[in-house]
Design a protein around this motif. Structure first.
Motif, PDB file in Angstrom:
ATOM      1  N   VAL A  64     -15.095  12.090   5.217  1.00 30.96           N
ATOM      2  CA  VAL A  64     -13.863  11.779   4.490  1.00 30.96           C
ATOM      3  C   VAL A  64     -13.307  10.490   5.074  1.00 30.96           C
ATOM      4  O   VAL A  64     -13.087  10.388   6.281  1.00 30.96           O
ATOM      5  CB  VAL A  64     -12.817  12.910   4.598  1.00 30.96           C
ATOM      6  N   LEU A  65     -13.127   9.499   4.220  1.00 29.53           N
ATOM      7  CA  LEU A  65     -12.545   8.226   4.618  1.00 29.53           C
ATOM      8  C   LEU A  65     -11.114   8.196   4.095  1.00 29.53           C
ATOM      9  O   LEU A  65     -10.893   8.419   2.903  1.00 29.53           O
ATOM     10  CB  LEU A  65     -13.373   7.088   4.010  1.00 29.53           C
ATOM     11  N   GLU A  66     -10.148   7.962   4.971  1.00 35.79           N
ATOM     12  CA  GLU A  66      -8.737   7.882   4.574  1.00 35.79           C
ATOM     13  C   GLU A  66      -8.201   6.509   4.954  1.00 35.79           C
ATOM     14  O   GLU A  66      -8.389   6.059   6.083  1.00 35.79           O
ATOM     15  CB  GLU A  66      -7.920   8.961   5.273  1.00 35.79           C
ATOM     16  N   MET A  67      -7.539   5.866   3.993  1.00 37.79           N
ATOM     17  CA  MET A  67      -6.983   4.532   4.204  1.00 37.79           C
ATOM     18  C   MET A  67      -5.489   4.565   3.914  1.00 37.79           C
ATOM     19  O   MET A  67      -5.082   5.019   2.841  1.00 37.79           O
ATOM     20  CB  MET A  67      -7.682   3.527   3.278  1.00 37.79           C
ATOM     21  N   ALA A  68      -4.694   4.078   4.851  1.00 34.46           N
ATOM     22  CA  ALA A  68      -3.241   4.030   4.679  1.00 34.46           C
ATOM     23  C   ALA A  68      -2.865   2.766   3.905  1.00 34.46           C
ATOM     24  O   ALA A  68      -2.982   1.660   4.427  1.00 34.46           O
ATOM     25  CB  ALA A  68      -2.553   4.044   6.037  1.00 34.46           C
ATOM     26  N   VAL A  69      -2.432   2.945   2.653  1.00 31.64           N
ATOM     27  CA  VAL A  69      -2.059   1.822   1.791  1.00 31.64           C
ATOM     28  C   VAL A  69      -0.822   2.204   0.962  1.00 31.64           C
ATOM     29  O   VAL A  69      -0.914   2.380  -0.254  1.00 31.64           O
ATOM     30  CB  VAL A  69      -3.225   1.369   0.884  1.00 31.64           C
ATOM     31  N   PRO A  70       0.327   2.328   1.605  1.00 34.27           N
ATOM     32  CA  PRO A  70       1.529   2.737   0.876  1.00 34.27           C
ATOM     33  C   PRO A  70       2.009   1.663  -0.090  1.00 34.27           C
ATOM     34  O   PRO A  70       1.738   0.484   0.096  1.00 34.27           O
ATOM     35  CB  PRO A  70       2.548   2.956   1.997  1.00 34.27           C
ATOM     36  N   GLY A  71       2.710   2.116  -1.112  1.00 37.54           N
ATOM     37  CA  GLY A  71       3.339   1.187  -2.050  1.00 37.54           C
ATOM     38  C   GLY A  71       2.462   0.731  -3.198  1.00 37.54           C
ATOM     39  O   GLY A  71       2.890  -0.088  -4.006  1.00 37.54           O
ATOM     40  N   LEU A  72       1.257   1.233  -3.286  1.00 36.52           N
ATOM     41  CA  LEU A  72       0.371   0.847  -4.380  1.00 36.52           C
ATOM     42  C   LEU A  72       0.231   1.983  -5.380  1.00 36.52           C
ATOM     43  O   LEU A  72       0.700   3.091  -5.152  1.00 36.52           O
ATOM     44  CB  LEU A  72      -1.015   0.485  -3.828  1.00 36.52           C
TER      45      LEU A  72
END
Length: 158
Positions: A64-72
Motif C-alpha cells: 500500500v502506497l500512501e501519499m500526503a497531498v491535501p487540498g487536491l
C-alpha cells in the motif's frame, strides 16, 4: 551616529525611533496585495524544493502506497504504469481575478509534481487501484498469487 535604542537604568528596552510608530506605506501595500488570494504557488504541499511525502507498507498479499497531498481533488491526479514503473503526477494551473472600483488584481500560478516508483515483479499491475480521501492518495498494489506469502506448514517425513 544616532542612538535608536535607549536602555534606562531599570534594564528594560525602549525604542526611541519616532518613525517606528507609523506604518510604512510599502508594508501597507504588501499587506493589501499579499492576502486573501492564495495561489497554487503558495500551496503548503508543493514547492520547487519538496515533493509530497510517501509511506509504503507491505503485507502478505499487497503493498500500500500512501501519499500526503491535501487540498487536491481526485481529478487532479494522473497515475500511469509503464514497463513496471508507477508514475503519479499532477499539474495545477490557477488564475484569479478581483475587480474593484479603482483597481483590478490578477494572479496566476502553476505547480506540478511527479513521483515514480519501480514496481517489484511480485506486483500484479493489472489489479492496481487508487483512492483519494481526506488528503491522502492511497494506491493498492496487490501481489501476484505466486508471490503471496504462504502460511508456515509442517512437512511429513516419508
Amino acid at each position: 551616529m544616532s542612538n535608536l535604542v535607549h536602555v534606562p537604568k531599570n534594564g528594560s528596552l525602549a525604542n526611541t525611533n519616532s518613525k517606528a510608530n507609523f506604518t510604512n506605506l510599502s508594508s501597507l501595500l504588501d499587506d493589501l496585495f499579499n492576502r486573501d488570494l492564495p495561489s497554487v504557488s503558495t500551496s503548503n504541499f508543493i514547492s520547487k524544493d519538496s515533493l509530497p511525502k510517501v509511506n509504503i507498507k507491505e503485507a502478505a498479499d499487497k503493498f500500500v502506497l500512501e501519499m500526503a497531498v491535501p487540498g487536491l481533488k481526485k481529478s487532479d491526479f494522473k497515475i500511469d504504469i509503464d514497463h513496471k514503473v508507477l508514475a503519479i503526477f499532477t499539474e495545477l494551473k490557477e488564475e484569479k481575478e478581483e475587480e474593484k472600483e479603482n483597481y483590478t488584481r490578477r494572479e496566476f500560478g502553476f505547480s506540478s509534481f511527479k513521483r515514480t516508483f519501480t514496481l517489484p515483479d511480485s506486483v500484479d499491475d493489472e489489479k492496481i487501484n487508487a483512492t483519494y480521501k481526506d488528503g491522502i492518495l492511497s494506491i493498492l498494489l496487490p501481489k501476484r498469487e505466486e508471490a503471496k506469502q504462504k502460511p508456515a506448514r509442517s512437512v511429513k517425513i516419508l
